[in-house]
Motif scaffolding. Structure first.
Motif, PDB file in Angstrom:
ATOM      1  N   ALA A  47      47.096  35.632  42.256  1.00  0.00           N
ATOM      2  CA  ALA A  47      46.696  36.919  41.673  1.00  0.00           C
ATOM      3  C   ALA A  47      45.663  36.568  40.616  1.00  0.00           C
ATOM      4  O   ALA A  47      45.994  35.948  39.595  1.00  0.00           O
ATOM      5  CB  ALA A  47      47.900  37.620  41.048  1.00  0.00           C
ATOM      6  N   ALA A  48      44.395  36.923  40.870  1.00  0.00           N
ATOM      7  CA  ALA A  48      43.314  36.465  39.990  1.00  0.00           C
ATOM      8  C   ALA A  48      42.487  37.631  39.481  1.00  0.00           C
ATOM      9  O   ALA A  48      42.346  38.653  40.164  1.00  0.00           O
ATOM     10  CB  ALA A  48      42.417  35.480  40.738  1.00  0.00           C
ATOM     11  N   GLY A  49      41.910  37.466  38.291  1.00  0.00           N
ATOM     12  CA  GLY A  49      41.058  38.504  37.720  1.00  0.00           C
ATOM     13  C   GLY A  49      41.828  39.812  37.610  1.00  0.00           C
ATOM     14  O   GLY A  49      42.986  39.854  37.176  1.00  0.00           O
ATOM     15  N   ALA A  50      41.176  40.892  38.037  1.00  0.00           N
ATOM     16  CA  ALA A  50      41.842  42.187  38.000  1.00  0.00           C
ATOM     17  C   ALA A  50      43.145  42.148  38.799  1.00  0.00           C
ATOM     18  O   ALA A  50      44.100  42.860  38.470  1.00  0.00           O
ATOM     19  CB  ALA A  50      40.917  43.262  38.561  1.00  0.00           C
ATOM     20  N   GLY A  51      43.196  41.314  39.824  1.00  0.00           N
ATOM     21  CA  GLY A  51      44.414  41.202  40.646  1.00  0.00           C
ATOM     22  C   GLY A  51      45.610  40.762  39.821  1.00  0.00           C
ATOM     23  O   GLY A  51      46.734  41.240  40.028  1.00  0.00           O
TER      24      GLY A  51
ATOM     25  N   LEU B  34      32.888  37.216  32.225  1.00  0.00           N
ATOM     26  CA  LEU B  34      33.468  38.522  31.873  1.00  0.00           C
ATOM     27  C   LEU B  34      34.657  38.329  30.948  1.00  0.00           C
ATOM     28  O   LEU B  34      34.987  37.206  30.561  1.00  0.00           O
ATOM     29  CB  LEU B  34      33.895  39.271  33.148  1.00  0.00           C
ATOM     30  N   MET B  35      35.280  39.398  30.594  1.00  0.00           N
ATOM     31  CA  MET B  35      36.512  39.365  29.803  1.00  0.00           C
ATOM     32  C   MET B  35      37.599  40.070  30.613  1.00  0.00           C
ATOM     33  O   MET B  35      37.303  40.826  31.541  1.00  0.00           O
ATOM     34  CB  MET B  35      36.317  40.075  28.471  1.00  0.00           C
ATOM     35  N   PRO B  36      38.870  39.839  30.276  1.00  0.00           N
ATOM     36  CA  PRO B  36      39.933  40.480  31.050  1.00  0.00           C
ATOM     37  C   PRO B  36      39.819  42.001  31.002  1.00  0.00           C
ATOM     38  O   PRO B  36      39.473  42.572  29.966  1.00  0.00           O
ATOM     39  CB  PRO B  36      41.217  40.022  30.357  1.00  0.00           C
ATOM     40  N   ASP B  37      40.110  42.617  32.139  1.00  0.00           N
ATOM     41  CA  ASP B  37      40.149  44.079  32.187  1.00  0.00           C
ATOM     42  C   ASP B  37      41.480  44.491  32.805  1.00  0.00           C
ATOM     43  O   ASP B  37      42.420  43.711  32.861  1.00  0.00           O
ATOM     44  CB  ASP B  37      38.925  44.640  32.945  1.00  0.00           C
ATOM     45  N   CYS B  38      41.538  45.723  33.271  1.00  0.00           N
ATOM     46  CA  CYS B  38      42.800  46.265  33.816  1.00  0.00           C
ATOM     47  C   CYS B  38      43.937  46.153  32.797  1.00  0.00           C
ATOM     48  O   CYS B  38      45.104  45.967  33.168  1.00  0.00           O
ATOM     49  CB  CYS B  38      43.183  45.568  35.124  1.00  0.00           C
ATOM     50  N   GLY B  39      43.583  46.225  31.527  1.00  0.00           N
ATOM     51  CA  GLY B  39      44.606  46.211  30.479  1.00  0.00           C
ATOM     52  C   GLY B  39      45.114  44.827  30.131  1.00  0.00           C
ATOM     53  O   GLY B  39      46.062  44.705  29.341  1.00  0.00           O
ATOM     54  N   GLY B  40      44.488  43.778  30.655  1.00  0.00           N
ATOM     55  CA  GLY B  40      44.975  42.422  30.376  1.00  0.00           C
ATOM     56  C   GLY B  40      45.008  42.095  28.893  1.00  0.00           C
ATOM     57  O   GLY B  40      45.951  41.459  28.416  1.00  0.00           O
ATOM     58  N   THR B  41      43.997  42.555  28.148  1.00  0.00           N
ATOM     59  CA  THR B  41      43.971  42.225  26.719  1.00  0.00           C
ATOM     60  C   THR B  41      45.030  43.006  25.941  1.00  0.00           C
ATOM     61  O   THR B  41      45.345  42.670  24.807  1.00  0.00           O
ATOM     62  CB  THR B  41      42.586  42.535  26.093  1.00  0.00           C
ATOM     63  N   TRP B  42      45.578  44.022  26.558  1.00  0.00           N
ATOM     64  CA  TRP B  42      46.635  44.838  25.932  1.00  0.00           C
ATOM     65  C   TRP B  42      48.004  44.323  26.370  1.00  0.00           C
ATOM     66  O   TRP B  42      48.914  44.157  25.581  1.00  0.00           O
ATOM     67  CB  TRP B  42      46.428  46.289  26.377  1.00  0.00           C
ATOM     68  N   THR B  43      48.096  44.069  27.679  1.00  0.00           N
ATOM     69  CA  THR B  43      49.393  43.715  28.269  1.00  0.00           C
ATOM     70  C   THR B  43      49.809  42.280  27.937  1.00  0.00           C
ATOM     71  O   THR B  43      50.963  42.022  27.569  1.00  0.00           O
ATOM     72  CB  THR B  43      49.320  43.879  29.803  1.00  0.00           C
TER      73      THR B  43
ATOM     74  N   GLY C 147      47.247  35.494  49.750  1.00  0.00           N
ATOM     75  CA  GLY C 147      46.964  35.884  48.372  1.00  0.00           C
ATOM     76  C   GLY C 147      47.557  37.243  48.058  1.00  0.00           C
ATOM     77  O   GLY C 147      47.859  38.033  48.959  1.00  0.00           O
ATOM     78  N   PHE C 148      47.706  37.509  46.754  1.00  0.00           N
ATOM     79  CA  PHE C 148      48.105  38.859  46.329  1.00  0.00           C
ATOM     80  C   PHE C 148      46.831  39.692  46.177  1.00  0.00           C
ATOM     81  O   PHE C 148      46.609  40.643  46.914  1.00  0.00           O
ATOM     82  CB  PHE C 148      48.878  38.795  45.004  1.00  0.00           C
ATOM     83  N   CYS C 149      45.949  39.267  45.265  1.00  0.00           N
ATOM     84  CA  CYS C 149      44.673  39.971  45.066  1.00  0.00           C
ATOM     85  C   CYS C 149      43.789  39.117  44.162  1.00  0.00           C
ATOM     86  O   CYS C 149      44.250  38.651  43.118  1.00  0.00           O
ATOM     87  CB  CYS C 149      44.918  41.342  44.422  1.00  0.00           C
ATOM     88  N   ALA C 150      42.540  38.932  44.579  1.00  0.00           N
ATOM     89  CA  ALA C 150      41.600  38.113  43.787  1.00  0.00           C
ATOM     90  C   ALA C 150      40.676  38.976  42.945  1.00  0.00           C
ATOM     91  O   ALA C 150      39.563  38.557  42.593  1.00  0.00           O
ATOM     92  CB  ALA C 150      40.805  37.190  44.700  1.00  0.00           C
ATOM     93  N   GLY C 151      41.121  40.195  42.605  1.00  0.00           N
ATOM     94  CA  GLY C 151      40.329  41.041  41.713  1.00  0.00           C
ATOM     95  C   GLY C 151      39.157  41.683  42.428  1.00  0.00           C
ATOM     96  O   GLY C 151      39.207  41.963  43.632  1.00  0.00           O
ATOM     97  N   GLN C 152      38.102  41.898  41.684  1.00  0.00           N
ATOM     98  CA  GLN C 152      36.917  42.532  42.249  1.00  0.00           C
ATOM     99  C   GLN C 152      36.297  41.651  43.328  1.00  0.00           C
ATOM    100  O   GLN C 152      36.184  40.435  43.159  1.00  0.00           O
ATOM    101  CB  GLN C 152      35.891  42.787  41.129  1.00  0.00           C
ATOM    102  N   ASP C 153      35.872  42.275  44.420  1.00  0.00           N
ATOM    103  CA  ASP C 153      35.119  41.548  45.453  1.00  0.00           C
ATOM    104  C   ASP C 153      33.750  41.191  44.877  1.00  0.00           C
ATOM    105  O   ASP C 153      32.904  42.073  44.672  1.00  0.00           O
ATOM    106  CB  ASP C 153      34.964  42.421  46.702  1.00  0.00           C
TER     107      ASP C 153
ATOM    108  N   PHE D 282      48.904  32.954  38.733  1.00  0.00           N
ATOM    109  CA  PHE D 282      48.182  34.005  38.007  1.00  0.00           C
ATOM    110  C   PHE D 282      46.981  33.356  37.320  1.00  0.00           C
ATOM    111  O   PHE D 282      47.143  32.353  36.621  1.00  0.00           O
ATOM    112  CB  PHE D 282      49.110  34.659  36.971  1.00  0.00           C
ATOM    113  N   VAL D 283      45.802  33.921  37.539  1.00  0.00           N
ATOM    114  CA  VAL D 283      44.589  33.337  36.958  1.00  0.00           C
ATOM    115  C   VAL D 283      43.781  34.430  36.276  1.00  0.00           C
ATOM    116  O   VAL D 283      43.333  35.380  36.940  1.00  0.00           O
ATOM    117  CB  VAL D 283      43.678  32.688  38.044  1.00  0.00           C
ATOM    118  N   GLN D 284      43.579  34.270  34.974  1.00  0.00           N
ATOM    119  CA  GLN D 284      42.669  35.172  34.249  1.00  0.00           C
ATOM    120  C   GLN D 284      41.264  34.610  34.468  1.00  0.00           C
ATOM    121  O   GLN D 284      40.693  33.938  33.595  1.00  0.00           O
ATOM    122  CB  GLN D 284      43.055  35.238  32.771  1.00  0.00           C
ATOM    123  N   ALA D 285      40.729  34.877  35.667  1.00  0.00           N
ATOM    124  CA  ALA D 285      39.519  34.193  36.131  1.00  0.00           C
ATOM    125  C   ALA D 285      38.235  34.673  35.445  1.00  0.00           C
ATOM    126  O   ALA D 285      37.167  34.096  35.663  1.00  0.00           O
ATOM    127  CB  ALA D 285      39.382  34.406  37.643  1.00  0.00           C
ATOM    128  N   PHE D 286      38.338  35.684  34.637  1.00  0.00           N
ATOM    129  CA  PHE D 286      37.147  36.334  34.071  1.00  0.00           C
ATOM    130  C   PHE D 286      36.241  35.356  33.316  1.00  0.00           C
ATOM    131  O   PHE D 286      35.020  35.427  33.404  1.00  0.00           O
ATOM    132  CB  PHE D 286      37.573  37.460  33.119  1.00  0.00           C
TER     133      PHE D 286
END
Ligand code: T3D
Length: 262
Positions: free
Chosen positions: A110-114, A141-150, A59-65, A132-136
């Motif tokens: 790459a999921a969530g914050a990842g 939850l809602m996308p973070d780490c700037g997802g709603t901007w980017t 994996g690349f990163c699954a976001g928050q543990d 790529f998964v916007q798993a929020f």
């Protein structure tokens, strides 16, 4: 400093940061946040001219543990805003503010914050098997780490809303076709493709690249006239650099320039 959740090294101007909790798909726990922050801070003084961010294992990163987020029924809810403020927001701002290019080598999911950390990097190269998964949406939850901007800026509102509201996996190939990432390469070619890009960027005129990155990233908030001013001021500075002098000399002498990054 020796790290437990990441690998970090610098070689020939190329810094590599590997998220290294493969059993948990490199999800971020508190220790990883601290170690990534520490490693990125080293780049200010190191001779790094490009940063490669990747994940260990499949994996690349699954976001928050999410193991750190379980609350007993009736228990006090956690303050996720505090976590965003202390960890994720500074991480995204640090990646985007680094005065050197950042490559995300997306080796797997790459999921969530990842996902949004990858998309905050300057060049995203993904293996064909990555996704790529916007798993929020799946956990309330809602996308973070700037997802709603980017995301809307990269792929438009329709696709950004589809991905974030539905939480479906997007293949690396589709992400590249949509212009969400720079490229999708065969799994076996990912390391070589990223190495070649990193080597090219490590030998490039770093200050010019840093000014380009800053201008493009900051440009969304400015008018054309303001952006032209930014370009003028940055070009004035770049015109005084040793790399510019070398570039012009090399052009005249019909040879490859040797940029020093200053
Ligand atoms: O809390 C705050 O600070 C606010 C900020 C939040 C930012 C966020 O990132 S919220 C979103 C968090 N992430 C997710 O919701 C993604 C959760 N993971 C998944 O949906 C799936 O794992 C994947 C789609 C990423 C991959 O699926 P798959 O089938 O390839 O793998 P898997 O079997 O689900 O996962 C493999 C292992 O990794 C598994 O452990 P096990 O059972 O083998 O011991 C799984 O539990 C673990 N893992 C995956 N993601 C996480 C995780 N462990 C902890 N946290 C995770 N996020």
């Amino acid at each position: 400093m020796s790290y437990e959740t990441i690998l970090f090294g610098l070689d020939g101007g190329i810094a590599r940061l590997t998220l290294n909790r493969p059993d948990k798909l490199n999800s971020f726990n508190a220790a990883m946040h601290g170690e990534v922050r520490h490693a990125l801070a080293q780049l200010g003084t190191a001779q790094a001219r490009v940063l490669v961010l990747t994940g260990a294992g499949r994996g690349f990163c699954a976001g928050q543990d999410l193991g750190e987020r379980a609350v007993a029924p009736g228990g006090e809810p956690l303050d996720l805003g505090d976590s965003i403020e202390r960890h994720y927001k500074p991480l995204i701002l640090a990646l985007q503010g680094l005065p050197l290019p950042v490559i995300a080598a997306v080796n797997g999911v790459a999921a969530g914050a990842g996902a949004n950390i990858a998309l905050a990097c300057d060049l995203v190269v993904a293996a064909r098997s990555a996704s790529f998964v916007q798993a929020f949406a799946k956990i309330g939850l809602m996308p973070d780490c700037g997802g709603t901007w980017t995301l809307p800026r990269l792929i438009g509102n329709a696709r950004a809303l589809g991905l974030t509201l539905l939480g479906q996996k997007l293949s690396a190939e589709q992400a590249a076709a949509w212009g969400m990432i720079w490229s999708c390469v065969e799994d076996a070619d990912l390391a070589a493709a990223v190495d070649a890009l990193a080597a090219q960027l490590a030998a490039a005129p770093t200050r010019g690249l840093a000014a380009t990155k800053a201008a493009i990233r900051g440009g969304w908030q400015r008018s054309l006239a303001e952006q032209l001013d930014v370009e003028r001021d940055a070009q004035r500075e770049l015109g005084r650099t040793a790399d510019y002098a070398e570039g012009v000399r090399a052009f005249g002498e019909k040879r490859t320039p040797h940029f020093k990054g200053r």
